[in-house]
Design a protein around this motif. Structure first.
Motif, short mmCIF file in Angstrom:
data_model
loop_
_atom_site.label_atom_id
_atom_site.label_comp_id
_atom_site.label_asym_id
_atom_site.label_seq_id
_atom_site.Cartn_x
_atom_site.Cartn_y
_atom_site.Cartn_z
N HIS A 13 -30.50 44.55 -2.96
CA HIS A 13 -31.42 45.59 -2.09
C HIS A 13 -30.94 46.39 -1.15
CE1 HIS A 13 -31.75 42.72 1.80
NE2 HIS A 13 -30.65 42.54 1.14
N HIS A 14 -29.56 46.97 -1.21
CA HIS A 14 -29.02 47.60 -0.38
C HIS A 14 -29.04 49.11 -1.03
CE1 HIS A 14 -27.57 43.58 1.09
NE2 HIS A 14 -27.76 44.45 2.51
N ASP B 93 -24.78 35.64 4.62
CA ASP B 93 -25.93 35.17 5.32
C ASP B 93 -26.92 34.39 4.55
OD1 ASP B 93 -27.11 37.11 3.64
OD2 ASP B 93 -27.69 38.71 5.26
N LEU B 94 -28.10 34.17 5.27
CA LEU B 94 -29.05 33.12 4.37
C LEU B 94 -29.78 33.79 3.14
CD1 LEU B 94 -31.48 30.67 5.99
CD2 LEU B 94 -32.36 32.15 4.43
N ASP B 95 -29.92 34.95 3.16
CA ASP B 95 -30.28 35.76 1.93
C ASP B 95 -29.68 35.75 0.86
OD1 ASP B 95 -32.11 37.18 0.53
OD2 ASP B 95 -31.11 38.94 1.02
N SER B 96 -28.15 36.01 1.31
CA SER B 96 -27.01 36.10 0.33
C SER B 96 -26.87 34.65 -0.29
CB SER B 96 -25.63 36.63 0.85
OG SER B 96 -24.59 36.60 0.04
N CYS C 114 -32.87 40.35 -0.79
CA CYS C 114 -32.78 40.24 -2.26
C CYS C 114 -33.27 39.15 -2.87
CB CYS C 114 -31.14 39.90 -2.03
SG CYS C 114 -30.28 39.92 -3.93
N ALA C 115 -33.46 38.16 -2.11
CA ALA C 115 -34.29 36.93 -2.69
C ALA C 115 -35.67 37.15 -3.22
CB ALA C 115 -34.45 35.50 -1.54
N THR C 116 -36.26 38.46 -2.56
CA THR C 116 -37.59 38.73 -3.28
C THR C 116 -37.14 39.25 -5.09
OG1 THR C 116 -38.48 39.58 -1.28
CG2 THR C 116 -39.44 40.65 -3.45
N LEU C 117 -36.13 39.76 -5.12
CA LEU C 117 -35.92 40.41 -6.46
C LEU C 117 -35.69 39.28 -7.28
CD1 LEU C 117 -33.84 43.24 -5.58
CD2 LEU C 117 -36.30 43.17 -6.00
#
Length: 418
Positions: A132-133, A33-36, A153-156
């Motif tokens: 983030h899971h 997905d986009l975050d990944s 996850c992009a936050t991290l």
């Protein structure tokens, strides 16, 4: 970023021999997905600027190149930020198993913290995890693990970059990261139950550093419109875009289609395409659920059952017509195709999440056993799709109100029609 990605492609082509130094691959999850995608691109770029190693760092999208079209929001963001999809590297372009056998592979996992069983042989190559899971991996001295149940996850990844190497941030990289955070955190809305204080902190940090970033609300709506855009997709791609599979004595697929059933049924060579799809992926029957909206923004749900077996099609159709937990309130409608049964679905609240248990009950009764447990997802033989990632990812521990896949699906579709 363009220079970095071009160099990665060039290196992959030039350094495949056993004497080459190898690759440090940053790998996202199988849904891609986009975050990944963004997390893999951004963290690989960060490592390329900060790590001191003979190995070339490169991002790898964990799908085949041909599958990127199914991630229409990913394609939209790449184009919005001026990155050509042709610059990316995909799973079918790099043999990770061969690299591992030659001891020329290091892996950093982003947006997942455990490899699937099909990649278990790569486990010894994992040197870092950012996710983030829910944590399923134990940290070790050889593999630091950063897992926090934030919204994105992009936050991290943003946090790591700002803390360790803020000078590498530019407008393009910031926009990639910002888009992923805004999308995964559902426009930073507390009511959606996804955003955490850390997500808000680093979204605000990007906004402060790059005031030319697109307005948050407009960016979110544009990404959502792109996510549900199926224009240009062929029938197979439309079926794969948002599909779940269930198996018993029959193999069934349930695909959500973001067009009216009438529009879908008018596609040229539809029966041949559906037959080819079933043959290619080993399905005995397809359930096609459509979601569309009236001019007054009221949801319309329709359902079609496809199978070459008249007996199979009739059995499933009858079971769905008589379902009561919940009742689907199906009304037959005319259909131009002999291998399809079509219905108007009166219960517009019955999303696929409500349909799947009914399908599993049918298979249990048909098979005379209880092999399919409630809520169990079956292996489909096709890659996972990311359409429900907003509601199936990273559960939060703070007790924020949850939002269902049904609620988001209808909310976003309404937004797309505004």
């Amino acid at each position: 970023m363009e220079e970095f990605l071009t160099a990665c492609q060039r290196a992959v082509k030039a350094n495949m021999g056993p004497a080459a130094p190898g690759f440090h691959v940053v790998l996202g999850n199988e849904a891609c997905d986009l975050d990944s995608m963004v997390s893999a691109l951004a963290y690989a770029y960060f490592l390329s600027k900060t790590a001191h190693s003979e190995m070339l760092v490169l991002p790898l999208l964990n799908i085949r190149q041909s599958e990127l079209l199914l991630r229409s929001d990913n394609v939209f963001l790449l184009r919005q930020t001026g990155l050509s999809p042709d610059l990316l590297l995909f799973r079918d372009q790099l043999d990770l198993q061969a690299l591992q056998r030659d001891r020329r592979l290091r892996l950093t996992l982003v947006d997942h913290n455990v490899l699937p069983s099909s990649d278990s042989d790569l486990e010894v190559a994992v040197v870092e995890v950012i996710d983030h899971h829910l944590q399923e991996r134990e940290p070790s001295s050889s593999c630091p693990v950063t897992v926090e149940t934030v919204g994105s996850c992009a936050t991290l990844v943003t946090e790591r970059i700002i803390q360790k190497s803020p000078q590498i941030l530019d407008q393009q990289l910031a926009q990639l990261l910002y888009a992923a955070v805004v999308l995964d955190c559902v426009n930073m809305s507390p009511a959606a139950g996804k955003v955490t204080p850390k997500d808000s902190q680093f979204a605000a940090a990007l906004e402060t550093r790059f005031p030319a970033l697109p307005p948050r609300g407009a960016l979110f709506q544009a990404l959502q419109n792109a996510k549900f855009d199926v224009s240009g997709l062929n029938t197979e791609q439309m079926l794969l875009k948002d599909m779940k599979a269930v198996s018993g004595s029959l193999n069934l697929a349930v695909s959500v289609l973001y067009v009216t059933l009438e529009e879908f049924l008018q596609r040229a060579e539809l029966e041949a395409d559906l037959s080819g799809f079933c043959q290619k992926f080993g399905f005995d029957l397809l359930l096609l659920m459509t979601i569309s909206f009236t001019e007054n923004k009221e949801p319309i749900r329709e359902l079609a059952v496809f199978s070459h077996s008249t007996t199979c099609r009739d059995q499933v159709s009858q079971y769905l017509e008589q379902a009561h937990s919940p009742a689907l309130d199906l009304s037959p409608i005319s259909c131009p195709h002999r291998l399809l049964s079509a219905y108007q679905q009166g219960n517009t609240l019955a999303s696929r999440k409500k349909l799947l248990p009914i399908v599993k009950d049918f298979l249990r009764e048909r098979d005379g056993d209880s092999r399919l447990a409630d809520g169990e997802e079956e292996e489909s033989g096709v890659p996972p799709t990311p359409m429900n990632s907003l509601v199936e990812g990273c559960p939060l521990d703070g007790g924020l109100p949850s939002i269902s896949a049904q609620d988001l699906e209808e909310k976003f579709s309404k937004m797309a029609n505004n």
